[in-house]
Design an enzyme around this catalytic site. Structure first.
Site, PDB file in Angstrom:
ATOM      1  N   VAL A  12       0.827  -1.209   0.000  1.00 35.50           N
ATOM      2  CA  VAL A  12       0.000   0.000   0.000  1.00 35.50           C
ATOM      3  C   VAL A  12       0.864   1.263   0.000  1.00 35.50           C
ATOM      4  CG1 VAL A  12      -1.761   1.307   1.246  1.00 35.50           C
ATOM      5  CG2 VAL A  12      -1.948  -1.185   1.076  1.00 35.50           C
ATOM      6  N   THR A  43       2.597  -7.964   3.464  1.00 34.58           N
ATOM      7  CA  THR A  43       2.912  -8.085   2.042  1.00 34.58           C
ATOM      8  C   THR A  43       4.059  -9.072   1.800  1.00 34.58           C
ATOM      9  OG1 THR A  43       2.287  -5.777   1.775  1.00 34.58           O
ATOM     10  CG2 THR A  43       3.542  -6.766  -0.026  1.00 34.58           C
ATOM     11  N   LEU A  49      -3.276 -14.030  -4.160  1.00 33.07           N
ATOM     12  CA  LEU A  49      -4.437 -14.363  -4.994  1.00 33.07           C
ATOM     13  C   LEU A  49      -5.306 -13.119  -5.176  1.00 33.07           C
ATOM     14  CD1 LEU A  49      -3.676 -16.999  -3.136  1.00 33.07           C
ATOM     15  CD2 LEU A  49      -5.628 -17.968  -4.329  1.00 33.07           C
ATOM     16  N   VAL A 171       8.632   4.824  13.068  1.00 30.09           N
ATOM     17  CA  VAL A 171       8.000   6.084  13.461  1.00 30.09           C
ATOM     18  C   VAL A 171       7.493   5.888  14.885  1.00 30.09           C
ATOM     19  CG1 VAL A 171       5.985   7.556  13.074  1.00 30.09           C
ATOM     20  CG2 VAL A 171       7.381   6.787  11.136  1.00 30.09           C
ATOM     21  N   HIS A 222      -4.009 -15.987  10.030  1.00 32.92           N
ATOM     22  CA  HIS A 222      -4.713 -16.774   9.024  1.00 32.92           C
ATOM     23  C   HIS A 222      -3.712 -17.812   8.520  1.00 32.92           C
ATOM     24  CE1 HIS A 222      -6.089 -17.732   4.990  1.00 32.92           C
ATOM     25  NE2 HIS A 222      -5.231 -16.923   4.426  1.00 32.92           N
ATOM     26  N   TYR A 260      -8.726 -21.957  -0.044  1.00 32.61           N
ATOM     27  CA  TYR A 260      -8.303 -21.510  -1.365  1.00 32.61           C
ATOM     28  C   TYR A 260      -6.933 -22.097  -1.689  1.00 32.61           C
ATOM     29  CZ  TYR A 260      -5.426 -17.912   0.992  1.00 32.61           C
ATOM     30  OH  TYR A 260      -4.513 -17.261   1.778  1.00 32.61           O
ATOM     31  N   THR A 363      -5.049  -7.343  -3.243  1.00 33.91           N
ATOM     32  CA  THR A 363      -6.039  -7.282  -4.322  1.00 33.91           C
ATOM     33  C   THR A 363      -6.501  -5.856  -4.626  1.00 33.91           C
ATOM     34  OG1 THR A 363      -6.814  -9.475  -3.701  1.00 33.91           O
ATOM     35  CG2 THR A 363      -8.340  -8.130  -4.972  1.00 33.91           C
ATOM     36  N   ASP A 552     -26.822  13.940   0.482  1.00 37.15           N
ATOM     37  CA  ASP A 552     -28.003  14.801   0.363  1.00 37.15           C
ATOM     38  C   ASP A 552     -28.558  14.992   1.752  1.00 37.15           C
ATOM     39  OD1 ASP A 552     -29.015  12.197   0.663  1.00 37.15           O
ATOM     40  OD2 ASP A 552     -30.796  12.633  -0.533  1.00 37.15           O
ATOM     41  N   GLY A 566     -30.647  17.102   8.667  1.00 38.53           N
ATOM     42  CA  GLY A 566     -30.956  15.676   8.592  1.00 38.53           C
ATOM     43  C   GLY A 566     -29.977  15.080   7.607  1.00 38.53           C
ATOM     44  N   GLU A 654     -42.495  14.852  10.781  1.00 42.40           N
ATOM     45  CA  GLU A 654     -41.526  14.198  11.658  1.00 42.40           C
ATOM     46  C   GLU A 654     -41.588  14.960  12.961  1.00 42.40           C
ATOM     47  OE1 GLU A 654     -37.661  13.860   9.857  1.00 42.40           O
ATOM     48  OE2 GLU A 654     -38.529  12.925   8.087  1.00 42.40           O
TER      49      GLU A 654
HETATM   50  P1  FAD Z   1       2.089  -4.405   5.264  1.00 42.81           P
HETATM   51  O1  FAD Z   1       2.645  -5.180   4.166  1.00 42.81           O
HETATM   52  O2  FAD Z   1       1.976  -5.082   6.584  1.00 42.81           O
HETATM   53  O3  FAD Z   1       2.970  -3.124   5.381  1.00 42.81           O
HETATM   54  C1  FAD Z   1       2.937  -2.258   6.483  1.00 42.81           C
HETATM   55  C2  FAD Z   1       4.328  -1.816   6.763  1.00 42.81           C
HETATM   56  O4  FAD Z   1       4.313  -0.792   7.743  1.00 42.81           O
HETATM   57  C3  FAD Z   1       5.169  -2.929   7.313  1.00 42.81           C
HETATM   58  O5  FAD Z   1       6.235  -3.173   6.447  1.00 42.81           O
HETATM   59  C4  FAD Z   1       5.608  -2.430   8.662  1.00 42.81           C
HETATM   60  O6  FAD Z   1       6.919  -2.809   9.011  1.00 42.81           O
HETATM   61  C5  FAD Z   1       5.476  -0.931   8.515  1.00 42.81           C
HETATM   62  N1  FAD Z   1       5.264  -0.239   9.786  1.00 42.81           N
HETATM   63  C6  FAD Z   1       4.338  -0.541  10.714  1.00 42.81           C
HETATM   64  N2  FAD Z   1       4.480   0.286  11.764  1.00 42.81           N
HETATM   65  C7  FAD Z   1       5.481   1.125  11.482  1.00 42.81           C
HETATM   66  C8  FAD Z   1       6.101   2.206  12.187  1.00 42.81           C
HETATM   67  N3  FAD Z   1       5.683   2.572  13.405  1.00 42.81           N
HETATM   68  N4  FAD Z   1       7.123   2.843  11.596  1.00 42.81           N
HETATM   69  C9  FAD Z   1       7.570   2.477  10.363  1.00 42.81           C
HETATM   70  N5  FAD Z   1       7.025   1.457   9.670  1.00 42.81           N
HETATM   71  C10 FAD Z   1       5.995   0.788  10.230  1.00 42.81           C
HETATM   72  N6  FAD Z   1      -4.269 -10.416   0.205  1.00 42.81           N
HETATM   73  C11 FAD Z   1      -4.687 -10.637  -1.049  1.00 42.81           C
HETATM   74  O7  FAD Z   1      -5.116  -9.723  -1.725  1.00 42.81           O
HETATM   75  N7  FAD Z   1      -4.659 -11.894  -1.597  1.00 42.81           N
HETATM   76  C12 FAD Z   1      -4.211 -12.949  -0.890  1.00 42.81           C
HETATM   77  O8  FAD Z   1      -4.178 -14.074  -1.388  1.00 42.81           O
HETATM   78  C13 FAD Z   1      -3.775 -12.743   0.430  1.00 42.81           C
HETATM   79  N8  FAD Z   1      -3.373 -13.789   1.170  1.00 42.81           N
HETATM   80  C14 FAD Z   1      -2.880 -13.572   2.410  1.00 42.81           C
HETATM   81  C15 FAD Z   1      -2.373 -14.653   3.109  1.00 42.81           C
HETATM   82  C16 FAD Z   1      -1.809 -14.466   4.345  1.00 42.81           C
HETATM   83  C17 FAD Z   1      -1.267 -15.644   5.078  1.00 42.81           C
HETATM   84  C18 FAD Z   1      -1.773 -13.175   4.910  1.00 42.81           C
HETATM   85  C19 FAD Z   1      -1.168 -12.928   6.239  1.00 42.81           C
HETATM   86  C20 FAD Z   1      -2.303 -12.094   4.220  1.00 42.81           C
HETATM   87  C21 FAD Z   1      -2.864 -12.282   2.972  1.00 42.81           C
HETATM   88  N9  FAD Z   1      -3.396 -11.224   2.242  1.00 42.81           N
HETATM   89  C22 FAD Z   1      -3.815 -11.436   0.956  1.00 42.81           C
HETATM   90  C23 FAD Z   1      -3.530  -9.879   2.817  1.00 42.81           C
HETATM   91  C24 FAD Z   1      -2.402  -8.974   2.376  1.00 42.81           C
HETATM   92  O9  FAD Z   1      -1.198  -9.603   2.568  1.00 42.81           O
HETATM   93  C25 FAD Z   1      -2.403  -7.674   3.152  1.00 42.81           C
HETATM   94  O10 FAD Z   1      -3.680  -7.166   3.240  1.00 42.81           O
HETATM   95  C26 FAD Z   1      -1.507  -6.628   2.504  1.00 42.81           C
HETATM   96  O11 FAD Z   1      -0.245  -7.153   2.265  1.00 42.81           O
HETATM   97  C27 FAD Z   1      -1.378  -5.414   3.385  1.00 42.81           C
HETATM   98  O12 FAD Z   1      -0.448  -4.523   2.821  1.00 42.81           O
HETATM   99  P2  FAD Z   1       0.016  -3.238   3.616  1.00 42.81           P
HETATM  100  O13 FAD Z   1       0.973  -2.513   2.780  1.00 42.81           O
HETATM  101  O14 FAD Z   1      -1.174  -2.506   4.086  1.00 42.81           O
HETATM  102  O15 FAD Z   1       0.647  -3.810   4.960  1.00 42.81           O
END
Ligand code: FAD
Length: 828
Positions: A12, A43, A49, A171, A222, A260, A363, A552, A566, A654
């Protein structure tokens, strides 16, 4: 230029950096607590998937864009998406039926999909057990995201464009001054910033806490496991491909058993949602150690094999070939769940410049990132993001216990077949109106929204079914549309149209806007001219700068400097509150939510005036309180505010009072109403009656993607208003254009009985051209009604078809509204 700090370099954070850079923003720093390129968040181990289809148009569009983007990120001749397609199999008749409904969404949202027979499933996926599978849904454009690789390539390309990355740098605080973010604190100092975007994944709760913000997500583990090589697949070429490209069969979902699958060369990956929810506290995981690798990351917990047992047994049943393998490597991986399953995106209501993009799946990642970048750079996202808004939650939904219980429940139900009206079973009774005890006595059937218990019908009205005139008798419904519905609704609609009914309107958002700057605020934000005499109600729209509808509202001027609004959602409150805060530096204005401290009864029907005249000495005639008028009155000694308006299209008011008088107000009206044929009526009737009258519901029927002309609410625009307001310039550009290319239209179903529920695709000349928003049986017009977004070229009388569970139902574009277009009933 704006200085931006992004927290987190997962899929993200890196996508947002990329989307901002591509829009010309350059002063961007990404701060990541873990090492690059594998910091150890969700990530880093996501199997990737991408199933695009969901009931949500927004989420489906996010997924579609993510695929498009991943396909465009390329290095060494390899992009970051493997478009193997997606196959969902049904092993129960109920699932097979539900896949038809799902196929409907794919047509509604414009994604190619095919319902396939069991034999075709086996052709697409030869390893399936033919004795188990009944059929499937195949979506050729689904596939595998190479999430970790995409993250790395995004870092490389944004770095080249000038984005700075600080790795192994947590951070630890958010710097603020005067309600604005000013930077972030890191171990050896601070980084100044105008905008901070928290993309911390499941650590989001911790980041939110740094600024006193409750982030409603729950980190849950998970299970994901890889098998040992399948003997018959050993030695295939795919083994040599990079992870993600080492698959050729479609990604596979077996939702009946919460499973899956994907290929990893000659191995299989198995994901499982059938185990108990395993919540985790992100702060307990500590910060990422320097030596993160495939097996050691904060987001990866020890595999609990006993939880996986049922999955393993079921897998061997579905994919017999895997009986020759074992679990080689399993883990409990952590990611975010939320109370309603949606992501959390938006600006903190309490801190300007602090943004959040969390609880986002791979996704939807690029889609969400583009939306955030668009909002920051242009003021709006081309895809409506209301259902992802950080501010969409009610206060009661931000408590720890609520977040934990509902998010866990979402994990449990993630693959379940859920009816669109299905209520959560717990927690309930969080918010009840002062009429609740009386409603229960009348046998109310409650559904929940925003924590509120809302009566849908009253069993006490059941006997009325015996007296229903033949033309009001409800038609038989199919089993799906008969759920969370009762024929009693027909009787309640009949009574409202022919006598009088009282509706509990308490759960509708009510805000008070007051102070010397109140008029200025509402003039600046709304399309209406609200510089009216006190005692006047005005229907108005809140637009964004592009003329898209953000809500609205009804604006009632109670006094010179006191208005009541409202509104629709908690997001409206956040918006008005923020704007009021900014304006107050010049001219003071205050916005206060009064929903819970007040209550409201809609007293509507041709005999409403007979009822009210028996219990008040105040003048409720057309002269004493004309349509769209508001005044204070006394009813049986209870001080009330009476608003002359009606969602159901009948004479009435009302009637609002403060909570302590609520029950007495209910009793007074109920008793007085008896001799005039009054009943209490619920949301079921309400929804049918409002649709007959063509009243739109924000969120369901229209949103920021639509302008007022398309949505059929242009009457809320005061053309002669000379003051500038948000969206005015855009409207002037739009209105000078010709006929809208799409319009929200009213459809009636030709056979008079086949129901739609919402989100079904609409076909014209055999082609999917739009989708249903709201639907209900119109008891007065004796036909099912569906509002639908359709091409502007389809005019009244056009023949269309609504697809419902794979069946095409003939419908006709009708006049809008169907009931009382001249408002004779309202003006009675
Ligand atoms: P992250 O990848 O967790 O990134 C957040 C980052 O922020 C981390 O690197 C962390 O170190 C950093 N961070 C946190 N706090 C701080 C701080 N205080 N200072 C600096 N850095 C910080 N999604 C799908 O779409 N398809 C799938 O098949 C799928 N399968 C999955 C299977 C498993 C087993 C798991 C666990 C997840 C799966 N997901 C899947 C979900 C998906 O992995 C996550 O929703 C997605 O990777 C989240 O991305 P992100 O960038 O928000 O979070």
């Amino acid at each position: 230029a704006q200085r931006v700090v992004i927290i987190g370099a997962g899929i993200v954070g890196t996508n947002i950096a990329d989307e901002l850079v591509s829009r010309g923003w350059t002063d961007i720093t990404v701060v990541e607590q873990g090492p690059l390129y594998m910091p150890g968040g969700s990530t880093s181990h996501a199997p990737g998937l991408v199933f695009q289809t969901t009931p949500s148009k927004t989420m489906t569009n996010f997924a579609r864009y993510t695929i498009q983007k991943l396909q465009s990120i390329e290095k060494d001749g390899q992009n970051c998406f493997n478009q193997v397609g997606g196959l969902e199999v049904a092993t129960t008749p109920a699932r097979l039926e539900d896949l038809k409904r799902k196929h409907g969404y794919t047509s509604s949202w414009g994604i190619e999909a095919h319902l396939v027979s069991a034999e075709e499933c086996l052709k697409l996926y030869p390893h399936l057990n033919k004795d188990v599978v009944l059929g499937g849904l195949h979506i050729p454009s689904d596939g595998l995201a190479l999430a970790a690789r995409a993250t790395q390539l995004l870092i490389e390309r944004t770095r080249e464009a000038g984005v700075k990355y600080l790795e192994s740098t947590p951070v630890t605080g958010i710097d603020r001054a005067n309600g604005r973010v000013t930077g972030v604190t890191i171990p050896n100092g601070s980084i100044p910033a105008d905008i901070v975007i928290s993309c911390a994944g499941f650590w989001g709760v911790e980041l939110g806490a740094m600024v006193g913000l409750s982030i409603p997500l729950l980190p849950l583990a998970h299970q994901y496991a890889k098998t040992t090589p399948v003997p018959s697949l050993v030695g295939r070429d795919l083994n040599n491909q990079i992870n993600g490209k080492n698959a050729e069969l479609p990604i596979l979902r077996h939702q009946d058993q919460d499973l899956y699958y994907r290929e990893h060369g000659d191995q299989y990956g198995i994901g499982y949602y059938g185990h108990r929810p395993m919540p985790v506290k992100a702060s307990s995981l500590g910060l990422t150690s320097k030596n993160v690798d495939e097996k050691n990351m904060p987001s990866r917990l020890e595999f609990t094999a006993e939880d996986f047992d049922p999955a393993w047994k079921e897998t061997q049943r579905l994919l017999p070939m895997l009986r020759d393998t074992e679990i080689a490597d399993g883990f409990n991986g952590i990611f975010s769940f939320t109370p309603d399953g949606g992501p959390i995106v938006g600006q903190a209501p309490n801190l300007d410049g602090f943004w959040v993009a969390e609880a986002v799946w791979v996704t939807h990642s690029a889609g969400v990132a583009r939306a955030v970048a668009e909002v920051l750079t242009t003021g709006r996202s081309q895809i409506d993001i209301s259902e992802c808004e950080l501010s969409r939650f009610e206060e009661v939904q931000l408590s720890q216990s609520y977040i934990e219980e509902t998010s866990s429940q979402n994990f449990v139900e993630i693959y379940d077949i859920l009816h669109p009206s299905q209520p959560r079973e717990s927690p309930r009774q969080l918010r009840t109106s002062p009429f609740y005890a009386r409603e229960k006595e009348l046998g109310a059937y409650f559904l929940e929204l925003g924590g509120w218990e809302r009566p849908f019908w009253y069993e006490a009205n059941k006997e009325l079914l015996n007296y229903l005139p033949p033309k009001w008798k409800p038609v038989e419904r199919d089993a799906w549309s008969a759920q969370f519905y009762s024929p009693i609704v027909a009787a309640e609609a009949w009574k409202t149209r022919n006598a009088v009914a009282m509706f509990d309107m308490t759960s509708f958002h009510r805000f008070e806007v007051s102070g010397p700057g109140a008029l200025d605020l509402l003039q600046r934000l709304s399309t209406a001219d609200v510089n009216t005499n006190p005692g006047t109600i005005t229907y108005a729209l809140l637009l964004n700068d592009h003329g898209g509808i953000r809500s609205d509202i009804f604006i009632s001027r109670l006094e010179e400097n006191l208005f009541q609004i409202g509104a629709n959602t908690a997001t409206d409150l956040a918006y008005l509150t923020r704007e009021a805060r900014h304006q107050s530096q010049k001219k003071f204005v205050q916005v206060r939510e009064i929903t819970g401290s007040t209550c409201c009864i809609g007293l509507w029907g041709p005999r409403a005036r007979d009822v009210i005249n028996d219990i008040t000495a105040d003048d409720f005639s057309n002269k004493g309180l004309p349509y769209l008028g508001v005044k204070q009155a006394l009813i049986n000694g209870i001080p009330v505010t009476a608003f002359r308006k009606s969602y159901v299209g009948e004479l009435g008011w009302e009637i609002q009072t403060t909570a302590e008088y609520g029950q007495r107000l209910w009793d007074t009206i109920f008793r007085a109403g008896k001799i005039h044929g009054l009943i209490a009526a619920g949301r079921g009737a309400f929804n049918a009656l409002r649709l007959e009258k063509g009243y739109r519901i924000y969120g369901t029927d229209m949103n920021t993607e639509h302008n007022p002309y398309e949505a059929g609410v242009a009457s809320a625009i005061r053309v002669s208003k000379w003051e500038d307001y948000v969206g005015k310039a855009a409207l002037e550009r739009i209105s000078s254009k010709q006929k809208p290319t799409r319009r929200l239209r009213c459809l009636t179903v030709n056979d008079g009985r086949s129901m739609a529920l919402g989100k079904e695709p609409v076909f014209h000349n055999g082609k999917a051209v739009g989708y249903v928003t709201s639907a209900a049986f119109g008891f007065t017009v004796r036909k099912p009604i569906a509002y639908a977004w359709l091409p502007g070229s389809l005019d009244e009388g056009a023949a269309v078809e609504i697809e419902y569970f794979g069946r095409r139902v003939k419908a006709t574009v009708a006049a809008d509204p169907l009931y009382d277009p001249d408002n004779k009933r309202l003006l009675a």
